[in-house]
Design an enzyme around this catalytic site. Sequence first.
Site, mmCIF file in Angstrom:
data_model
loop_
_atom_site.group_PDB
_atom_site.id
_atom_site.type_symbol
_atom_site.label_atom_id
_atom_site.label_comp_id
_atom_site.label_asym_id
_atom_site.label_seq_id
_atom_site.Cartn_x
_atom_site.Cartn_y
_atom_site.Cartn_z
ATOM 1 N N GLY A 114 3.522 6.583 7.786
ATOM 2 C CA GLY A 114 5.328 7.187 6.951
ATOM 3 C C GLY A 114 5.624 5.492 7.319
ATOM 4 C CB SER A 159 2.933 1.725 6.081
ATOM 5 O OG SER A 159 1.983 2.127 7.231
ATOM 6 C CG ASP A 185 -0.431 -4.132 2.971
ATOM 7 O OD1 ASP A 185 0.081 -3.636 1.573
ATOM 8 O OD2 ASP A 185 -0.538 -3.974 3.807
ATOM 9 C CG HIS A 231 -0.722 0.207 2.280
ATOM 10 N ND1 HIS A 231 -0.197 -0.828 3.617
ATOM 11 C CD2 HIS A 231 -0.284 1.344 2.795
ATOM 12 C CE1 HIS A 231 0.247 -0.076 4.802
ATOM 13 N NE2 HIS A 231 0.163 1.027 4.551
#
Length: 271
Positions: A221, A223, A148, A118
């Site tokens: 941020g 992630s 993901d 993502h």
Amino acid sequence: MVATYNRNILIMAVLLLAFVGLSGCTGQQGPPGVGVTGGTVDGSGHLVLTLSDGKTIDAGSVAVSPAVQLSSTTMTMGDLFSLVTPALVRIEVAGPGFQASGSGIIIRNDGYVITNQHVIDSAASIAVTLSTGKQYPAVVHSVDANVDLAILKLTGSPANLPVANLGTVSDIVVGGVVMAAGFPLGPNLPGPPSYTQGVVSAVRTLNGQKYIQSDVQINPGNSGGAMVARTTGKVIGITADGVLPPGQDVEGIGLAIPIDVIQAYIQNNLK
């Protein structure tokens, strides 16, 4: 723990004195009026008593419970930062009408980085900034929205980049202390990565996906950054998201993709 260790040694010393008198080698008697001021267990497992007159006596072999053993391998915070930071990267993406940022981890020294899918979703351009401050363009090597995860390849990066120390599923311990490392707020918080600390709350499955749940702060941020075991500095997960159900004020529930899922993805997509 040090205090507990010393207290247990002194208790053993007192018990020895109470039952057998102040003795060193078998048959030796300590001088009258001299007290015990301390004790240690030497490398051979013997209890060595320190007397008030400065002398020492070997009280023989003792068994010390593993619960009071001191670990010489515990990593300091400085050691952990030095180990983890070089393998962290900031990722900035741009697409039609948007800009976003996230974090990533170098997994191969020739410029391969893993992050969340993502983070780079719908990106027309990707720029990766190393811990040295050098920035390089990157292309998507592989991507899987179901787990993901995505692997990026840096363009024109130097050889022999520092690589993250990836752990195994056995390094994930519920109740264990962990740290999240990444770049919250992206370029709006310039400079080195940020570290936040917490514990593993659970390992659970949500919507068919396996996650590490922790109370570590995971901000926008973060992630794609690293979840690291505090004692070893090994990466045990990739920070993915916080849980914020609509209409509910929830704190202390953050999710990370566990290392076994990450390792399987790397093996299947990076030969």
